[in-house]
Design a protein around this motif. Structure first.
Motif, PDB file in Angstrom:
ATOM      1  N   LEU A  87       7.518  -6.798 -11.620  1.00  0.00           N
ATOM      2  CA  LEU A  87       8.800  -6.097 -11.625  1.00  0.00           C
ATOM      3  C   LEU A  87       8.602  -4.596 -11.397  1.00  0.00           C
ATOM      4  CD1 LEU A  87      10.541  -7.993 -14.573  1.00  0.00           C
ATOM      5  CD2 LEU A  87      10.861  -8.322 -12.114  1.00  0.00           C
ATOM      6  N   GLU A  88       7.496  -4.038 -11.893  1.00  0.00           N
ATOM      7  CA  GLU A  88       7.190  -2.625 -11.621  1.00  0.00           C
ATOM      8  C   GLU A  88       6.958  -2.410 -10.126  1.00  0.00           C
ATOM      9  OE1 GLU A  88       3.812  -1.706 -13.971  1.00  0.00           O
ATOM     10  OE2 GLU A  88       4.866  -1.792 -15.899  1.00  0.00           O
ATOM     11  N   VAL A  89       6.229  -3.327  -9.507  1.00  0.00           N
ATOM     12  CA  VAL A  89       5.976  -3.228  -8.065  1.00  0.00           C
ATOM     13  C   VAL A  89       7.295  -3.325  -7.299  1.00  0.00           C
ATOM     14  CG1 VAL A  89       4.902  -4.390  -6.103  1.00  0.00           C
ATOM     15  CG2 VAL A  89       3.609  -4.070  -8.222  1.00  0.00           C
ATOM     16  N   ASP A 117      -5.623   2.949   2.863  1.00  0.00           N
ATOM     17  CA  ASP A 117      -6.238   1.854   3.612  1.00  0.00           C
ATOM     18  C   ASP A 117      -7.709   1.742   3.238  1.00  0.00           C
ATOM     19  OD1 ASP A 117      -3.863   1.408   4.843  1.00  0.00           O
ATOM     20  OD2 ASP A 117      -4.364   2.461   6.702  1.00  0.00           O
ATOM     21  N   GLY A 118      -8.168   0.523   3.145  1.00  0.00           N
ATOM     22  CA  GLY A 118      -9.567   0.289   2.823  1.00  0.00           C
ATOM     23  C   GLY A 118      -9.820   0.073   1.345  1.00  0.00           C
ATOM     24  N   GLU A 119      -8.894   0.516   0.508  1.00  0.00           N
ATOM     25  CA  GLU A 119      -9.044   0.289  -0.931  1.00  0.00           C
ATOM     26  C   GLU A 119      -8.279  -0.974  -1.337  1.00  0.00           C
ATOM     27  OE1 GLU A 119      -8.144   3.506  -3.466  1.00  0.00           O
ATOM     28  OE2 GLU A 119      -9.279   4.996  -2.294  1.00  0.00           O
ATOM     29  N   PRO A 120      -8.812  -1.737  -2.278  1.00  0.00           N
ATOM     30  CA  PRO A 120      -8.126  -2.963  -2.684  1.00  0.00           C
ATOM     31  C   PRO A 120      -6.844  -2.664  -3.456  1.00  0.00           C
ATOM     32  CG  PRO A 120     -10.010  -2.554  -4.106  1.00  0.00           C
ATOM     33  CD  PRO A 120     -10.081  -1.539  -2.997  1.00  0.00           C
ATOM     34  N   LEU A 121      -5.862  -3.525  -3.269  1.00  0.00           N
ATOM     35  CA  LEU A 121      -4.626  -3.398  -4.027  1.00  0.00           C
ATOM     36  C   LEU A 121      -4.880  -3.772  -5.486  1.00  0.00           C
ATOM     37  CD1 LEU A 121      -1.999  -5.047  -1.634  1.00  0.00           C
ATOM     38  CD2 LEU A 121      -2.020  -2.659  -2.370  1.00  0.00           C
ATOM     39  N   PRO A 122      -4.263  -3.079  -6.413  1.00  0.00           N
ATOM     40  CA  PRO A 122      -4.401  -3.489  -7.824  1.00  0.00           C
ATOM     41  C   PRO A 122      -3.762  -4.858  -8.026  1.00  0.00           C
ATOM     42  CG  PRO A 122      -2.709  -1.799  -7.588  1.00  0.00           C
ATOM     43  CD  PRO A 122      -3.381  -1.899  -6.259  1.00  0.00           C
ATOM     44  N   ARG A 168       0.844  -1.207   0.000  1.00  0.00           N
ATOM     45  CA  ARG A 168       0.000   0.000   0.000  1.00  0.00           C
ATOM     46  C   ARG A 168       0.879   1.257   0.000  1.00  0.00           C
ATOM     47  NH1 ARG A 168      -5.299  -0.722   0.697  1.00  0.00           N
ATOM     48  NH2 ARG A 168      -6.071  -2.677   1.600  1.00  0.00           N
ATOM     49  N   ARG A 169       1.912   1.253   0.833  1.00  0.00           N
ATOM     50  CA  ARG A 169       2.795   2.419   0.886  1.00  0.00           C
ATOM     51  C   ARG A 169       3.541   2.585  -0.443  1.00  0.00           C
ATOM     52  NH1 ARG A 169       4.612   0.271   5.824  1.00  0.00           N
ATOM     53  NH2 ARG A 169       6.739   0.104   5.006  1.00  0.00           N
TER      54      ARG A 169
END
Length: 562
Positions: free
Chosen positions: A207-209, A193-198, A186-187
């Motif tokens: 690799l981008e993450v 917080d509360g929103e879904p992770l893509p 998330r950071r």
């Protein structure tokens, strides 16, 4: 009162130790007679599974079983003996040689449960028992079904191919997955917080993450690694990713068109020149492997599994590649963190596929299918166990209980493992860890198991040097080409010779076994039993390794044994 001259301080200390030891021994023996009276059958179960919750879950199953037998009027008690995996093998070998191993023992880690000669000597074969129904499945859909057929892999994972006999039964199924620290991602991605992770739905996106995680500021002076890893992660990743680049080689390697590609077939294809190790697909695979591992922490090849887990649990890594067997430990850490008010949430996902429209467009295939995933955490029965009584084989009976559908489902649910029994439902959170029945052929020019001679070990060693940056890709590939054609111990030809000789030795041993079985049947005036006939058919089809020799000599055009 004066102290006698002969009673020195050293002698006094030794006397105190001796008296204390004697009193302790007497107490232990007295307590053992209370807990385990002389007429009680004790089934000792040795294992090395120290993951969070395993021993507690197993103890609950044991307590249920012990109480059930008490109600039935049987004096039987099962006790577990948990030993750290680092010393389990040595401990079990020592116990086996001394004639006092556990009645039920885990198959991994010890030479005496791996080497066919020791297995045949010490372990009870159960092939004649696996076609009988599991009595603890009575009243379920598996009532009356042969025990073998109640396992999702039909007991293939615990079958001893060298001895052509069943010596163990599995209790679970494992897969490899990517575990994610949700708070860190998330950071890194700026998701509130509360929103879904893509979704991380491709290798490009993964690799981008990883690059986003690298940009996070250090925490308490320590940087955050994108992916926590240990020395075995490289091999796991290699086995999983290689088929995406090498699937097109599959038809050339499957010489007998049986859907299976033995390493002899693969090596023969390379030596015959049908596959060039300098092929662009193989070069791209090594490039991708280095790129992915560049997001592992420095020095990961010197870390063990526990150190990799600790880094992830302590918030020093955003992701962790490991087996589903660690899910229980990670979920327990999550629960403890929640109780402390700390932000540690774990999610699991499959290693994402390569996007055919991304950086490697048109150059990749799906990963190999996990449809052939077999059981794990296997248990064997000591052949000379005192718990095998005229009344019943109690170690086998407890193994029946542990692998019955209801018990196996509850047991695996408690430790967040995948059940091995057909119809047993995993907990919903394990959905991403279930075997992926889709995917590709799993073709890999370099066989991904270490029983194929020294060439595999050479490959892994050079691959480690490559991902560390010690050698370049061209040097790695040229070394693989040179060693493949070498006639020395690291060459493919040497590995094929070893395979043929190993099969021939096994077949000679099987010939002696079949002759003994036939002689016993003749003396008893009986026809050979079903096991004899099955082994005879398997023996004939093995052909003493001549099939492997045939493929090599036909394809390569020269004698295997000049």
């Amino acid at each position: 009162m004066s102290i006698p001259a002969w009673l020195t301080m050293n002698k006094l200390a030794a006397l105190v130790v001796a008296v204390g030891f004697g009193a302790s021994l007497a107490h232990v023996m007295r307590q053992q007679r209370v807990v385990y009276p002389d007429d009680t059958v004790v089934v000792r179960m040795g294992h090395a599974q120290l993951e969070a919750g395993y021993r507690d879950a197993l103890q609950r199953v044991i307590d249920e079983y012990n109480e059930l037998q008490r109600q039935r009027g049987h004096r039987v008690r099962v006790v577990q003996m948990a030993v750290n995996s680092r010393v389990f093998g040595q401990w079990l070998n020592t116990q086996m040689y001394a004639g006092s191993p556990p009645d039920l023992m885990q198959t991994r880690f010890a030479r005496t449960t791996q080497n066919p000669a020791f297995v045949a000597r010490f372990i009870l074969p159960i092939s004649g028992l696996i076609n009988d129904p599991n009595p603890y499945n009575a009243g379920t859909e598996l009532d009356g079904v042969p025990w073998k057929q109640t396992f999702v892999d039909n007991m293939r994972g615990a079958y001893n191919w060298a001895l052509q006999d069943q010596y163990a039964a599995s209790t679970t199924v494992f897969t490899n997955r990517v575990f994610v620290n949700v708070a860190i991602l998330r950071r890194a991605l700026g998701v509130p917080d509360g929103e879904p992770l893509p979704a991380i739905d491709s290798m490009d996106r993964l690799l981008e993450v990883c690059e986003a995680v690298k940009r996070l500021p250090p925490v308490d002076g320590r940087s955050i690694a994108p992916i926590s890893a240990e020395s075995g992660t490289l091999e796991d990743l290699y086995r999983r990713v290689a088929p995406a680049f090498m699937a097109d080689f599959g038809p050339r390697m499957d010489k007998d068109i049986d859907g299976e590609m033995s390493y002899v077939e693969r090596y023969t294809t390379v030596l015959a020149g049908d596959i060039d190790l300098r092929a662009p697909a193989i070069a791209r695979f090594f490039e991708v492997l280095r790129e992915i591992t560049s997001h592992f922490p420095p020095g990961y090849l010197g870390l063990d599994r526990e150190q990799a887990l600790r880094r992830f649990r302590n918030g020093r890594a955003a992701m962790l590649i490991t087996g589903s067997y660690d899910a229980s430990t990670l979920f327990a850490a999550e629960r403890i963190a929640r109780e402390r008010g700390e932000a540690f949430e774990v999610a699991a996902m499959k290693l994402p596929q390569f996007d055919p429209e991304g950086r490697w467009a048109g150059k990749v295939s799906p990963y190999g299918s996990e449809a052939n995933t077999t059981g794990n955490v296997d248990f064997m029965i000591y052949k000379h166990s005192r718990a095998i009584t005229p009344e019943k084989n109690w170690p086998l009976d407890f193994l029946h209980y542990l692998t019955s559908r209801g018990v196996n489902e509850r047991f695996c649910a408690e430790i967040s493992w995948i059940p091995i029994v057909r119809g047993a439902e995993p907990v919903p959170r394990l959905a991403p860890m279930m075997p992926d029945l889709g995917g590709g052929s799993g073709a890999n020019v370099f066989p991904s198991w270490p029983s194929n001679g020294q060439y595999f070990h050479y490959l892994i060693g050079r691959m480690k040097a490559f991902v560390r940056g010690e050698i370049e890709k061209d040097t790695l590939i040229e070394g693989l080409v040179e060693q493949a054609r070498s006639d020395g111990q690291f060459g493919m030809r040497h590995a094929i010779r070893d395979a043929v000789e190993r099969v021939a030795r096994r077949d000679r041993s099987m010939d002696r076994t079949l002759a003994a079985m036939n002689t016993v049947a003749a003396i008893a005036g009986e026809a050979p039993d079903r096991k004899y006939k099955r082994l005879l058919v398997e023996q004939v089809t093995q052909n003493a390794g001549e099939n492997d020799r045939f493929w090599f000599e036909r394809e390569v055009g020269e004698p295997l044994f000049p």
